[in-house]
Design an enzyme around this catalytic site. Sequence first.
Site, PDB file in Angstrom:
ATOM      1  CG  ASP A   1      -1.766   1.191   1.399  1.00 10.58           C
ATOM      2  OD1 ASP A   1      -2.320   1.664   0.390  1.00 10.58           O
ATOM      3  OD2 ASP A   1      -1.899   1.680   2.539  1.00 10.58           O
TER       4      ASP A   1
ATOM      5  CG  ASP B   1      -1.867   7.498   0.656  1.00  3.49           C
ATOM      6  OD1 ASP B   1      -0.846   7.668  -0.046  1.00  3.49           O
ATOM      7  OD2 ASP B   1      -2.983   7.964   0.383  1.00  3.49           O
TER       8      ASP B   1
END
Length: 269
Positions: A14, A16
């Site tokens: 991922d 963020d």
Amino acid sequence: MIASSPPRVAAFFDLDKTIIASSSALAFSKPLLRRGLINRRAALKSAYAQLVFSLAGADANKTERVRAQVSALCAGWDVAEVRAIVTETLHDVVDPLVYAEAAELIAEHKANGHDVVVLSATGAEVVEPVAEMLGATRSVSTRMEVVDGRYSGNVDFYCYGEHKATAAKKLAAEHGYDLAACHAYTDSSTDIPLLEVVGHPHAVNPDKALRKLAGERGWDVLAFSNPVSLRSRLSSPSTLAVGIGVGAVAAGATLYGLARRKRARSSRA
């Protein structure tokens, strides 16, 4: 008898709060505000919505409301102008936010012959150059619809939740990854479907729901806390791609200040 080759392995990251110490959307709110693509009222309204979202947790319904709000806000923006803003500001904005721990993990996976794949709900126009800057093999991210050179306000593909797991399975089929040997890293409980399809799930600075599930299932929990500039770690950046992703203005500069003050108060408590 000919020995079979080892399975191909990917590490899915991922973006963020996993690779970078903030929201990539939030990071670009200041440049967008300066260039007039958003006004102060819109930035504050979006910042408030994102603040509530962040403090209350990554609930799917809240995420969908933020996505819809931001998609509408982006409608009509000139893609070429957004490209220019990202090109001018990407490394100044994002480079200092990259967790040293994430950069080291990416380098370790690459040294072990693994592909590194960034999966993010942020738009491809931001995620692709960030992934390239990090040395990732490839990325999958949200795609905004463009009509006559402008964002229409519609989303062609939303790389979020179950869609991330679907993307990982599709990449495994295309590139021969053995998902049982693959790794995934994320901070958010919305990415549980992705964590469930790999053999080596890792929760990074997890939210409350993900931390609880990781404890129940014995998943690794990692703490990343050291953002550091990559300028001295990675080679010079190559040409950047276009613009902005879903949520690219969902949190204005105000949110960043509020969140930092909240964390500071928590640490003093």
